[in-house]
Every structure is written in structure tokens, then in C-alpha cells.
Motif scaffolding. Structure first.
Motif, PDB file in Angstrom:
ATOM      1  N   ARG A  89       3.655   6.040  -5.608  1.00 38.62           N
ATOM      2  CA  ARG A  89       3.498   6.312  -7.027  1.00 38.62           C
ATOM      3  C   ARG A  89       2.599   7.547  -7.230  1.00 38.62           C
ATOM      4  N   ILE A  90       1.533   7.611  -6.413  1.00 37.10           N
ATOM      5  CA  ILE A  90       0.644   8.774  -6.525  1.00 37.10           C
ATOM      6  C   ILE A  90       1.361  10.032  -6.044  1.00 37.10           C
ATOM      7  N   ASN A 123      -4.393  11.135  -0.791  1.00 41.04           N
ATOM      8  CA  ASN A 123      -4.842  11.068   0.600  1.00 41.04           C
ATOM      9  C   ASN A 123      -5.469   9.709   0.909  1.00 41.04           C
ATOM     10  N   ASN A 124      -6.232   9.175  -0.058  1.00 42.98           N
ATOM     11  CA  ASN A 124      -6.855   7.864   0.145  1.00 42.98           C
ATOM     12  C   ASN A 124      -5.807   6.769   0.297  1.00 42.98           C
ATOM     13  N   LYS A 125      -4.813   6.790  -0.597  1.00 43.00           N
ATOM     14  CA  LYS A 125      -3.762   5.767  -0.513  1.00 43.00           C
ATOM     15  C   LYS A 125      -2.969   5.905   0.791  1.00 43.00           C
ATOM     16  N   GLN A 130       0.827  -1.208   0.000  1.00 43.51           N
ATOM     17  CA  GLN A 130       0.000   0.000   0.000  1.00 43.51           C
ATOM     18  C   GLN A 130       0.861   1.258   0.000  1.00 43.51           C
ATOM     19  N   TRP A 131       2.005   1.191   0.693  1.00 46.82           N
ATOM     20  CA  TRP A 131       2.889   2.366   0.720  1.00 46.82           C
ATOM     21  C   TRP A 131       3.477   2.607  -0.684  1.00 46.82           C
ATOM     22  N   LEU A 164      -0.177  23.438 -10.010  1.00 47.60           N
ATOM     23  CA  LEU A 164      -0.447  23.316  -8.567  1.00 47.60           C
ATOM     24  C   LEU A 164      -1.892  22.928  -8.309  1.00 47.60           C
ATOM     25  N   ALA A 165      -2.812  23.432  -9.125  1.00 42.30           N
ATOM     26  CA  ALA A 165      -4.227  23.093  -8.895  1.00 42.30           C
ATOM     27  C   ALA A 165      -4.447  21.594  -9.068  1.00 42.30           C
ATOM     28  N   ASP A 166      -3.839  21.047 -10.143  1.00 44.18           N
ATOM     29  CA  ASP A 166      -3.978  19.604 -10.340  1.00 44.18           C
ATOM     30  C   ASP A 166      -3.263  18.831  -9.244  1.00 44.18           C
ATOM     31  N   ALA A 167      -2.107  19.344  -8.788  1.00 39.54           N
ATOM     32  CA  ALA A 167      -1.352  18.668  -7.731  1.00 39.54           C
ATOM     33  C   ALA A 167      -2.156  18.641  -6.422  1.00 39.54           C
ATOM     34  N   VAL A 168      -2.797  19.794  -6.111  1.00 40.96           N
ATOM     35  CA  VAL A 168      -3.599  19.847  -4.866  1.00 40.96           C
ATOM     36  C   VAL A 168      -4.773  18.879  -4.956  1.00 40.96           C
ATOM     37  N   LYS A 169      -5.417  18.871  -6.121  1.00 42.55           N
ATOM     38  CA  LYS A 169      -6.556  17.981  -6.288  1.00 42.55           C
ATOM     39  C   LYS A 169      -6.138  16.515  -6.122  1.00 42.55           C
ATOM     40  N   LEU A 170      -4.998  16.154  -6.720  1.00 38.32           N
ATOM     41  CA  LEU A 170      -4.504  14.783  -6.600  1.00 38.32           C
ATOM     42  C   LEU A 170      -4.073  14.475  -5.163  1.00 38.32           C
ATOM     43  N   TYR A 171      -3.491  15.483  -4.485  1.00 37.15           N
ATOM     44  CA  TYR A 171      -3.022  15.303  -3.094  1.00 37.15           C
ATOM     45  C   TYR A 171      -4.198  15.044  -2.152  1.00 37.15           C
ATOM     46  N   ARG A 172      -5.256  15.826  -2.372  1.00 39.50           N
ATOM     47  CA  ARG A 172      -6.400  15.678  -1.477  1.00 39.50           C
ATOM     48  C   ARG A 172      -7.291  14.503  -1.863  1.00 39.50           C
ATOM     49  N   GLY A 173      -7.132  14.026  -3.049  1.00 34.62           N
ATOM     50  CA  GLY A 173      -7.976  12.936  -3.490  1.00 34.62           C
ATOM     51  C   GLY A 173      -7.303  11.580  -3.357  1.00 34.62           C
TER      52      GLY A 173
END
Length: 529
Positions: A133-134, A159-161, A127-128, A147-156
Motif C-alpha cells: 500500500r505504501i 523502507n520500514n515496512k 506485512q507485505w 519525486l521529492a515526496d516519493a523519495v521521502k516516502l520511499y526512504r521512510g
């Protein structure tokens, strides 16, 4: 008794046996000391190894947890606008934490000993890796200025992984800690078992020592003590005893044979002293029985005269009404019936006291024969007789509704006990006597509560009222009693294995609470009669 001239057996002297037992005890103590030292050392080593493993395991887990949290923090820092140089520094810090996480994971895998924890840790690593990778994509988007796409990916998805991997790691930490605790407990139980084994060895040493002491006591000290006592008995002229040590070849055997010869020379004197003592004992018993019989006869006369006087008062009262010129009764048969009933009770009293006199003891009175009776019916009879004796008295019997008052007892004895209480209540009062008799169930017993409106009994006299010949000093002006009535009551209640309690308030009245077993347990002597 064996002859003193019998050839003694050769035996190790007492001193030699004492030294031999001492050597045995010392050897056992040394052996137990060596075993105990070895067991304690082993237990300490095992406990230290378990504690060290626990410390190493928890230390690595704590370190790994810190690196994971730090990596996530570094990832979040990459989302802020910054120069390419600063972003490169953040990527460098992320790589550094990534290496630390890998090194800590390798060290932790070396400490693992259970497949269950290996599988859990492998799941975390998978899982780590997915999370990494994300997170790399987050870094790449930040580096490209998105940065907008990076924040969206970070919070989505990132964060889940991360949450999934962190949850698996938390469960691993909990299970690992729990396993370590169980391991320490297992080691502790093993150490406790060793301590129990040590205790068993110490107990065995104590038992061996006690065995040696018991042997010394049985083979040496007790014979010496017994011989000294026998020597004293021989000197004082008491009976001679059989000596079991005449054939011993040590000092005890020599002393035993000497005492046996001395006993033979004093046996005649001992027999004479025993005969004299027996005669004195028989004479003392005869004198004691004579004195006890005389004391009983005196007490018997006082109690019998008191009971006779109570019933004679009933007979006399009815006779006076029959002879009174003012008697206007058309039918005198009820009066004659009352007189005959009182005469029958008087005969029963005489028979009871004659049987009691045969025992020559107030401690074991032979009061009549027990039979089934109704306590309520008996109390109603007491009320009728009391009303005849004291026409100005108001006597009520109040049983609880539906009460089964059947019991086993002597109706004559109980009748005279209750009539004595009623008689006292009517004598010692300044008001028209009012007596309430309540009856209730008390489980395996029946409880009778008698309340009156008499002058009351001072508290300092309550402990003495059931004593033979006791007379109340405070009520002497009202009535000169014989001091027998309440003693009869107490003896009757004790005969039925019941209890009697009394409370009183001067100027208000007195309450007697009597508890009578429904089926008293017969004594062995009475059961066999």
C-alpha cells in the motif's frame, strides 16, 4: 559305562540330518533376503520423498525471495525522472512481479504442513500487503511528478515496512529450512532404524546358521572327533573313557560300541603303562630337588661367609684399637658396646640365614620377622658402623626436614643391605671415601639415595652387578671382591618389595636409588606363617 549289548535307539542317519539342516539354513536365508529387500526399498522411497519435498520447498522460497528483491528494485527505479511512458513500463513491471509473488505464495502454502509455518507466512503476507500500500503511494507520487515526496516516502515508511516484511520472511526461511533439516534427520533416523532392523534380521539368520553349525558340531563332528581320539588312545594304551553314544542307532553309535569293545581288551596294558610313568615322575622330582638343594647350599655358604666377614671386621677393628699400645682412651666401654652390638648383629645374621636354609630356595628366603622401624635411625646406625669399619670415610645421613621415616620391614636385612653398599663405596675409590645418604618421602614409600665418589662402574657392567658372584673387571686392581655383596642388596630390596636403580660415571662416582614401601603387602604364605 553302559553295556555295549544294550539295544540302540533308532535315529535319523547322519546324512539325513545334514540335509535337513541345510534346508533349514536355505529357507532362513531366503526369508531374510525377502525381508531385507522390502525394508531397503521402503527406506529408499521414504528418503527420496523427503529429499523431493526439501527441494520443492527451498526452490519456492528462493524464487519468492528473488521476486521480493526485484519488486523493491523496481520501486526504487520509479524515483528517477522519466517520461510517462517509461513510468508506465515500470508500473507494469511492478504489477508483473506482484503477480509472481502471489503465485509463488499460493504454491508455497500448498507445500506447508505445519501450522507454525502457516502463521509465520500469514504474518509475512500481512506485512507485505502493508508495504504494498505504501509502495503504491510511492508510485502515485512519482506519476504525479512529486519525486521529492516519493523519495521521502520511499526512504521512510516504505523502507520500514519493507524491512519488517523482509525480516519476517528471512525468519520464515530460516525456520522452514531448519524444520526441513529436522524432517530429513527424522527420515534418516527412521532409515537408520530400518537398517538396524535389517541388521537384526541378518544377525538372526547368522544365529540360526551358527545354531545349525553348533548342532552339527555337538551331535556329529564332536562325537566323531572324540571317537577318533578315543580310538587313538585305545591303540596307544591310555585310559579308557566313558562313551555316551553306545545307544545311538546311527553310524556314531556303531563306531562307539566298536571302540568300547576295543578298550576293554587293552585296559590292562594301559594301567601298567600309567604305573611306570608315575614311578619315573617321582624319581625325576627327587633328582631335581636334590640338585636344587645342592645349588642352594653352595650359594648359601658364599653369602653367609660374606656377611660374617663384614661384622667380624667391625669386631676386629674395635679389638685392635683396644689392644693398640697407642690407645689413649680412658673409657673403653663404648668400644666394648660396639663389639657387643656387632656380635648381636652377627647372631641375627646367623639366625636369618639358618631360617633361609630351611626353605632350600633362594627365591623365597625366610628373612627374620617384619616389624616397625625408623629408616633414618637404621641408616644412622649404618653410618656409625661404617665409620667404625672405615675411619677414613666421611659418611653423612641427610633426611628431608620433618620426614616421618617409620616403615614395616626387617631391620637386620636392611642393615646388611646398606652396609654392603657403604662397604663397596669405601673399597673402590682412589680418594678419601665420601658417602652421602639422602632420605625422602615418596608417597607410600621412602626413597634412599646413596652417592659416593668412587671410581665408578662402566656402563656395560651395570646390568650384571646384582648377579651372584659377579666381580667388576675394571675395579679388580683396587679390591678383590667376592661378588656376593650387591646380590645380597638386591635380594634384601626385593624381599621388601622395593626397587633399586643404579647410575654411575667412571672417575666421578656411583648413585644408588632405593625405594622401599612403607607397608609392603605380605604374600599369602608369609601372612599365614
Amino acid at each position: 559305562m553302559p553295556k555295549a549289548s544294550k539295544q540302540p535307539n533308532t535315529k535319523l542317519p547322519v546324512r539325513g540330518r545334514m540335509y535337513l539342516l541345510l534346508v533349514i539354513c536355505l529357507v532362513v536365508m531366503v526369508a531374510v533376503g525377502v525381508v531385507v529387500h522390502r525394508e531397503v526399498d521402503t527406506a529408499q522411497r521414504t528418503a527420496l520423498a523427503a529429499e523431493r519435498a526439501q527441494i520443492d520447498n527451498l526452490s519456492v522460497l528462493e524464487e519468492l525471495n528473488d521476486y521480493i528483491s526485484d519488486f523493491r528494485t523496481v520501486e526504487s527505479e520509479a524515483l528517477a525522472p522519466m517520461s510517462p511512458k517509461a513510468l508506465a513500463a515500470i508500473r507494469s513491471a511492478a504489477d508483473e512481479f506482484d503477480d509472481k509473488i502471489k503465485n509463488a505464495s499460493d504454491r508455497y502454502q500448498k507445500l506447508l504442513v505445519h501450522d507454525e509455518y502457516r502463521l509465520a507466512f500469514s504474518k509475512f503476507q500481512t506485512q507485505w500487503a502493508q508495504y504494498r500500500r505504501i509502495s503504491n503511494q510511492v508510485f502515485q507520487l512519482a506519476q504525479n511528478g512529486k519525486l521529492a515526496d516519493a523519495v521521502k516516502l520511499y526512504r521512510g515508511e516504505s523502507n520500514n515496512k519493507y524491512t519488517l516484511a523482509n525480516s519476517t520472511f528471512g525468519a520464515l526461511v530460516f525456520r522452514s529450512t531448519e524444520g526441513l533439516i529436522k524432517n530429513v534427520e527424522t527420515k534418516g533416523n527412521a532409515a537408520h532404524t530400518r537398517l538396524l532392523q535389517i541388521d537384526a534380521l541378518i544377525a538372526a539368520m547368522i544365529l540360526v546358521t551358527l545354531g545349525c553349525l553348533v548342532y552339527v558340531d555337538a551331535a556329529i563332528l564332536r562325537p566323531f572327533t572324540r571317537l577318533i581320539a578315543l580310538a587313538g588312545n585305545a591303540i596307544s594304551g591310555k585310559n579308557k573313557a566313558r562313551l555316551p553314544w553306545l545307544t545311538r542307532g546311527d553310524e556314531i553309535g556303531t563306531l562307539s560300541r566298536t571302540i568300547a569293545k576295543f578298550q576293554e581288551s587293552t585296559s590292562s596294558l594301559v594301567r601298567n603303562q600309567k604305573l611306570t610313568t608315575a614311578k619315573n615322575t617321582i624319581l625325576q622330582r627327587a633328582l631335581a630337588n636334590e640338585e636344587r638343594l645342592n645349588n642352594f647350599q653352595k650359594t648359601f655358604r658364599s653369602m653367609a661367609s660374606h656377611e660374617f666377614r663384614t661384622l667380624l671386621n667391625v669386631i676386629d677393628g674395635h679389638a685392635q684399637r683396644l689392644l693398640s699400645p697407642r690407645n689413649e682412651e680412658t673409657d673403653s666401654r663404648p668400644r666394648y658396646t660396639k663389639i657387643r652390638e656387632a656380635v648381636a648383629k652377627l647372631n641375627n645374621v646367623i639366625q636369618n640365614w639358618l631360617e633361609a636354609a630351611q626353605s632350600a630356595s633362594l627365591d623365597d628366603p625366610k628373612f627374620g620377622k617384619r616389624s616397625e622401624l625408623s629408616l633414618v635411625a637404621l641408616l644412622e646406625d649404618v653410618r656409625d658402623v661404617g665409620s667404625d669399619m672405615f675411619p677414613n670415610a666421611t659418611i653423612t645421613v641427610t633426611p628431608t626436614p620433618g620426614l616421618d621415616s617409620q616403615m614395616i620391614g626387617d631391620s637386620n636385612v636392611l642393615f646388611h643391605a646398606f652396609i654392603n653398599i657403604v662397604s663397596n663405596a669405601t673399597k673402590y675409590t682412589m680418594l678419601p671415601p665420601a658417602i652421602d645418604i639422602g632420605v625422602a618421602d615418596a608417597g607410600d614409600a621412602l626413597r634412599v639415595v646413596l652417592r659416593d665418589n668412587g671410581t665408578g662402574i662402566p656402563e656395560e657392567e651395570l646390568k650384571e652387578i646384582f648377579q651372584m658372584s659377579f666381580r667388576s673387571r675394571s675395579n679388580a686392581v683396587l679390591e678383590d671382591g667376592s661378588g656376593v655383596g650387591l646380590a645380597v642388596v638386591h635380594a634384601a630390596i626385593e624381599f621388601h618389595q622395593g626397587t633399586i636403580e643404579v647410575t654411575s660415571q667412571v672417575g666421578v662416582g656411583t648413585t644408588f636409588t632405593i625405594t622401599l614401601p612403607k607397608a609392603p603387602v605380605l604374600q599369602e604364605a608369609e601372612a599365614s606363617a
